[in-house]
Design an enzyme around this catalytic site. Structure first.
Site, short mmCIF file in Angstrom:
data_model
loop_
_atom_site.label_atom_id
_atom_site.label_comp_id
_atom_site.label_asym_id
_atom_site.label_seq_id
_atom_site.Cartn_x
_atom_site.Cartn_y
_atom_site.Cartn_z
N ASP A 85 0.84 -1.21 0.00
CA ASP A 85 0.00 0.00 0.00
C ASP A 85 0.88 1.26 0.00
OD1 ASP A 85 0.88 -0.16 2.60
OD2 ASP A 85 -1.11 -0.08 3.52
N SER A 86 2.20 1.06 0.01
CA SER A 86 3.12 2.18 -0.25
C SER A 86 2.81 2.82 -1.60
CB SER A 86 4.57 1.69 -0.23
OG SER A 86 4.74 0.57 -1.07
N ASP A 136 -0.88 -6.20 0.02
CA ASP A 136 -1.32 -5.60 1.28
C ASP A 136 -2.83 -5.53 1.35
OD1 ASP A 136 0.77 -4.92 2.99
OD2 ASP A 136 1.29 -3.13 1.85
N LYS A 178 -0.83 -9.40 3.26
CA LYS A 178 -0.02 -8.85 4.36
C LYS A 178 -0.90 -7.90 5.16
CE LYS A 178 3.56 -5.86 3.73
NZ LYS A 178 3.02 -4.67 4.42
N GLU A 184 -1.03 -5.45 8.91
CA GLU A 184 -0.19 -4.75 9.89
C GLU A 184 -0.79 -4.86 11.28
OE1 GLU A 184 0.38 -0.70 8.68
OE2 GLU A 184 1.21 -1.25 6.73
N GLU A 243 9.61 -3.85 10.23
CA GLU A 243 10.01 -2.56 9.65
C GLU A 243 10.53 -1.60 10.73
OE1 GLU A 243 7.19 -0.88 6.92
OE2 GLU A 243 8.23 1.03 6.82
O1 KIV Z 1 3.60 -1.06 1.57
C1 KIV Z 1 4.77 -1.46 1.48
O2 KIV Z 1 5.48 -1.24 0.51
C2 KIV Z 1 5.30 -2.22 2.61
C3 KIV Z 1 6.78 -2.48 2.64
C4 KIV Z 1 7.47 -1.24 3.06
C5 KIV Z 1 7.13 -3.62 3.50
O3 KIV Z 1 4.58 -2.58 3.49
#
Ligand code: KIV
Length: 264
Positions: free
Chosen positions: A45-46, A84, A112, A114, A181
């Site tokens: 989600d970056s 994510d 993924k 968090e 992280e």
């Molecule tokens: O969203 C993302 O790119 C991430 C990485 C920084 C691990 O969660």
């Protein structure tokens, strides 16, 4: 090309061999990364920051993750593809099921999420329903408003112990991978040693089983603040494919991340 699997990553961990992973958001870069030998990709989600230009990951939607996942999957059919679940997409187990189904149907192999212990039940329920889960602990960017900024986590003893306990709880609940992280190297070492699942670090020193980088950081095209752990591999090589090969080589030899990229 043979698909990359979690079983292979576990074997690498057992053999003390490190592996490189990277974020990808589109077909062309996914293909380039796969062609150069990166077997694990993350539709992070970056993308809210790197692709869309927001100042956090919070505006990203499940549909946007699914859109990018479809593109990345077309570029890297054999990769182990993590996607994510974005902000508020897994606040309840029911939401997690519905949204995991969307990104898995888009081509992801694993979601993924968090958070720590509070997610144990969700991890268990997703896993039982055939959705593999990667946990994400430490500086979890979706919690930026709780943290009050993008800060290193787990620095004092209590916080480090809580993070360690969270990691154990996620593994016990069935998580198959863990991203750590921005945590001190000593804590990353402790967690990596304690878990049987592979631990993938970003800003966690060279002691984790794998590394992940946001692709824009690896190419030195990140706008604004450049994180301490970032390294511009393109500057050293002058070519994107060579930069990716250099990143893989430095992760495998534990040359990257170096001391200057790590926290204590
Ligand atoms: O969203 C993302 O790119 C991430 C990485 C920084 C691990 O969660």
């Amino acid at each position: 090309m043979k698909p990359t699997t979690v079983t292979q990553l576990r074997q690498l961990k057992q053999q003390h061999k490190k592996f490189a992973t990277i974020t990808a958001y589109d077909y062309s870069f996914a293909k380039l990364f796969a062609d150069e030998g990166i077997g694990v990709l993350l539709v992070g989600d970056s993308l809210g920051m790197t692709v869309q230009g927001h100042d956090s990951t919070l505006p990203v939607t499940v549909e946007e993750i699914a859109y990018h996942t479809r593109a990345v999957r077309r570029g890297a059919p054999a990769s182990l593809l993590l996607a994510d679940l974005p902000f508020m997409a897994y606040a309840t187990p029911q939401q997690a099921f519905e949204n995991a189904a969307i990104v898995m149907r888009a081509g992801a192999n694993m979601v993924k999420i968090e958070g720590g212990r509070w997610l144990a039940e969700t991890v268990r329920m997703l896993t039982e329903r055939a959705v593999p889960v990667c946990g994400h602990l430490g500086l979890t960017p979706q919690s930026v408003n709780i943290f009050g900024g993008y800060k290193v986590q787990g620095r004092d003893e209590d916080a480090a112990q809580a993070l360690f306990d969270d990691a154990l709880a996620l593994e016990a609940a069935g998580a198959q991978l863990l991203v750590l992280e921005c945590v001190p190297v000593a804590l990353a070492q402790r967690i990596t040693d304690a878990l049987t699942i592979p631990v993938i670090g970003i800003g966690a020193g060279n002691v984790t089983d794998g590394q992940i980088l946001v692709m824009h950081d690896a190419f030195g095209i990140t706008g604004g603040h450049i994180p301490k752990f970032a390294k511009n591999f393109l500057a050293a090589t002058g070519d994107m494919r060579a930069a990716v090969r250099q990143y893989i080589a430095e992760v495998e030899s534990a040359a990257y991340p170096a001391e200057e990229h790590s926290f204590h």
